[in-house]
Write a protein that holds these residues in place. Structure first.
Motif, PDB file in Angstrom:
ATOM      1  N   GLY A 137     -60.818   5.477  24.232  1.00 31.96           N
ATOM      2  CA  GLY A 137     -60.768   4.780  22.949  1.00 31.96           C
ATOM      3  C   GLY A 137     -60.184   5.621  21.840  1.00 31.96           C
ATOM      4  N   VAL A 138     -59.376   6.584  22.180  1.00 32.00           N
ATOM      5  CA  VAL A 138     -58.827   7.507  21.182  1.00 32.00           C
ATOM      6  C   VAL A 138     -57.294   7.421  21.129  1.00 32.00           C
ATOM      7  CG1 VAL A 138     -58.698   9.938  20.473  1.00 32.00           C
ATOM      8  CG2 VAL A 138     -60.781   9.075  21.543  1.00 32.00           C
ATOM      9  N   LEU A 139     -56.664   7.311  22.291  1.00 35.91           N
ATOM     10  CA  LEU A 139     -55.190   7.349  22.322  1.00 35.91           C
ATOM     11  C   LEU A 139     -54.550   6.213  21.529  1.00 35.91           C
ATOM     12  CD1 LEU A 139     -55.314   9.612  24.437  1.00 35.91           C
ATOM     13  CD2 LEU A 139     -53.461   8.458  25.624  1.00 35.91           C
ATOM     14  N   MET A 140     -55.276   5.111  21.387  1.00 36.71           N
ATOM     15  CA  MET A 140     -54.697   3.983  20.640  1.00 36.71           C
ATOM     16  C   MET A 140     -54.485   4.321  19.169  1.00 36.71           C
ATOM     17  SD  MET A 140     -58.024   2.993  21.804  1.00 36.71           S
ATOM     18  CE  MET A 140     -58.481   1.313  22.146  1.00 36.71           C
ATOM     19  N   ASP A 143     -48.318  13.424  23.026  1.00 36.63           N
ATOM     20  CA  ASP A 143     -48.900  14.594  22.380  1.00 36.63           C
ATOM     21  C   ASP A 143     -50.360  14.768  22.822  1.00 36.63           C
ATOM     22  OD1 ASP A 143     -48.874  16.727  20.330  1.00 36.63           O
ATOM     23  OD2 ASP A 143     -50.359  15.433  19.374  1.00 36.63           O
ATOM     24  N   ALA A 144     -51.107  13.668  22.819  1.00 37.10           N
ATOM     25  CA  ALA A 144     -52.539  13.736  23.137  1.00 37.10           C
ATOM     26  C   ALA A 144     -52.753  14.186  24.586  1.00 37.10           C
ATOM     27  CB  ALA A 144     -53.185  12.373  22.906  1.00 37.10           C
ATOM     28  N   VAL A 168     -60.769  15.735  37.003  1.00 35.30           N
ATOM     29  CA  VAL A 168     -60.001  14.540  36.626  1.00 35.30           C
ATOM     30  C   VAL A 168     -59.817  14.430  35.109  1.00 35.30           C
ATOM     31  CG1 VAL A 168     -60.611  13.119  38.624  1.00 35.30           C
ATOM     32  CG2 VAL A 168     -62.099  13.083  36.607  1.00 35.30           C
ATOM     33  N   LEU A 169     -58.701  13.807  34.766  1.00 37.24           N
ATOM     34  CA  LEU A 169     -58.456  13.388  33.387  1.00 37.24           C
ATOM     35  C   LEU A 169     -58.657  11.878  33.357  1.00 37.24           C
ATOM     36  CD1 LEU A 169     -57.406  13.879  30.492  1.00 37.24           C
ATOM     37  CD2 LEU A 169     -55.084  13.523  31.371  1.00 37.24           C
ATOM     38  N   SER A 170     -59.545  11.415  32.492  1.00 40.01           N
ATOM     39  CA  SER A 170     -59.889   9.993  32.419  1.00 40.01           C
ATOM     40  C   SER A 170     -59.472   9.465  31.054  1.00 40.01           C
ATOM     41  CB  SER A 170     -61.410   9.863  32.606  1.00 40.01           C
ATOM     42  OG  SER A 170     -61.858   8.569  32.298  1.00 40.01           O
ATOM     43  N   ILE A 171     -58.514   8.532  31.074  1.00 39.15           N
ATOM     44  CA  ILE A 171     -58.001   7.990  29.808  1.00 39.15           C
ATOM     45  C   ILE A 171     -58.319   6.501  29.743  1.00 39.15           C
ATOM     46  CG2 ILE A 171     -55.894   7.466  28.496  1.00 39.15           C
ATOM     47  CD1 ILE A 171     -56.114  10.408  28.617  1.00 39.15           C
ATOM     48  N   LEU A 172     -58.915   6.088  28.636  1.00 40.72           N
ATOM     49  CA  LEU A 172     -59.121   4.654  28.404  1.00 40.72           C
ATOM     50  C   LEU A 172     -58.437   4.311  27.098  1.00 40.72           C
ATOM     51  CD1 LEU A 172     -60.795   2.059  29.345  1.00 40.72           C
ATOM     52  CD2 LEU A 172     -62.306   2.669  27.455  1.00 40.72           C
ATOM     53  N   THR A 173     -57.512   3.369  27.164  1.00 36.62           N
ATOM     54  CA  THR A 173     -56.843   2.992  25.914  1.00 36.62           C
ATOM     55  C   THR A 173     -56.370   1.552  26.003  1.00 36.62           C
ATOM     56  OG1 THR A 173     -55.248   3.770  24.264  1.00 36.62           O
ATOM     57  CG2 THR A 173     -54.512   3.823  26.564  1.00 36.62           C
TER      58      THR A 173
END
Ligand code: SAM
Length: 262
Positions: free
Chosen positions: A117-120, A126-127, A140-145
Motif C-alpha cells: 500500500g505504499v508504491l501507489m 525508485d522504490a 522474499v520481497l512482497s509488494i502490494l499496490t
C-alpha cells in the motif's frame, strides 16, 4: 500533496478502512500468501510503510520478528497504540520512524521485506531499487499496490461511467484511491520485471479484491465473509480473474527459480 502529507491527514480514515470487511479481506489474502512464503522458524521481516501496523502485528503474532517503519509519526503512534494492547508481541516488534529512503536498518538483511500500500504513492522503480537489496538470500520481497491493468474497473462497477471511460480509454496510471488521494497503479508484469532487474526471481502474483472492491459498506456475517474470502483466494491466482483485482500482490525471491502456484 506528497504521500506523507497526505497520510498525516487521512490516518484515522485509513485505520477505519483497514478494519472494514473490505479492508480485512485484503489483509487476510496478503497475510495468507506471505505466511506461506516465510520459513516455519521465526523470520526477520521488514514492513516498509507499516501504517497502523496491521501486517506487522499479524506477522509477529505468527512468531516472526518484525521491524515496522513509517515516516508518519501519526501512523506509527497508531501502530504503537495497537501494540500496547498486545504486550505479548512487544519482544518481537520494533517500530521506527523512517521512510523508504531512510536507512536505520542499512546493514541488516531480512527474510521478507514487505511494501504494502505504499508504491501507489511513489515511483515504483525508485522504490523497488531501495528495498530489493534488503532481502536476505532465500528471502522474499512482497509488494502490494494498485493494479494498473484494471484501471477504471472500480468506477465502472460503481456506475461512475464517465470517470471509468476516461481511465480506460487513456490506459491511465493514476486514479483516486479509497482515501480520496490520487494514487498510481503498476502492472504485475512491470513490478516483476523491476524485481528481476535487482536479481530477484518473481513467483506467481495474485490479484487482490477482485469481486469485493466496490462493496464499500459491506457488512457480511462470518459465514458470508468466509465464503467471500475463499472465492477471492481461488480467483487470485487464476486468469482472467486476477487481472481484475483492484490490487496486485507480487512476490519475488532472492535466489530461487520461478514456481508455478503459491
Ligand atoms: C495505505 S498505507 C499502508 C499501510 C500498511 N502498509 C498497510 O498495508 O496497511 C500507506 C503508508 O505508507 C506510508 N508512506 C508514505 N510515504 C512513504 C515513504 N516515502 N516511505 C515509506 N512509507 C511511506 C504512509 O505514512 C502510510 O502509513
Amino acid at each position: 500533496m506528497d504521500a506523507l502529507t497526505g497520510f498525516a491527514s487521512v490516518g484515522a480514515a485509513y485505520s477505519a478502512h483497514s478494519l472494514s470487511a473490505r479492508g480485512r479481506l485484503r489483509h487476510d489474502l496478503v497475510a495468507r500468501r506471505l505466511l506461506a512464503e516465510l520459513p516455519a522458524r521465526p523470520a526477520r521481516v521488514l514492513d516498509v510503510g507499516c501504517g497502523d501496523g496491521e501486517m506487522t502485528l499479524r506477522l509477529a503474532a505468527a512468531g516472526h520478528h518484525v521491524t515496522g517503519v513509517d515516516p508518519s509519526a501519526e501512523m506509527l503512534r497508531a501502530a504503537a497504540r495497537r501494540l500496547s494492547a498486545r504486550p505479548d508481541l512487544a519482544p518481537r516488534i520494533r517500530l521506527l520512524e523512517a521512510g523508504i529512503d531512510g536507512r536505520p536498518f542499512e546493514r541488516e538483511r531480512f527474510d521478507a521485506v514487505c511494501c504494502h500500500g505504499v508504491l501507489m504513492h511513489l515511483d515504483a522503480a525508485d522504490a523497488i531499487g531501495r528495498v530489493a537489496g534488503l532481502v536476505a538470500r532465500g528471502g522474499v520481497l512482497s509488494i502490494l499496490t494498485e493494479n494498473r491493468a484494471a484501471i477504471g474497473f472500480r468506477e465502472a462497477l460503481r456506475g461512475e461511467y464517465r470517470a471509468a471511460r476516461g481511465l480506460i480509454e487513456q490506459g491511465a496510471a493514476a486514479s483516486r484511491g479509497n482515501l480520496g488521494l490520487q494514487t498510481r497503479g503498476d502492472t504485475a508484469e512491470a513490478l516483476d520485471e523491476l524485481a528481476a532487474g535487482h536479481g530477484l526471481s518473481p513467483l506467481p502474483w495474485q490479484g487482490v479484491r477482485i469481486f469485493h472492491d466496490h462493496h464499500v459498506d459491506w457488512t457480511p456475517d462470518p459465514e458470508e465473509y468466509a465464503q467471500a474470502l475463499q472465492t477471492e483466494w481461488a480467483a487470485s491466482t487464476r486468469d482472467p480473474y486476477r487481472q481484475l483485482g483492484r490490487l496486485v500482490h507480487t512476490v519475488a525471491r532472492h535466489g530461487a527459480e520461478r514456481r508455478r502456484t503459491p
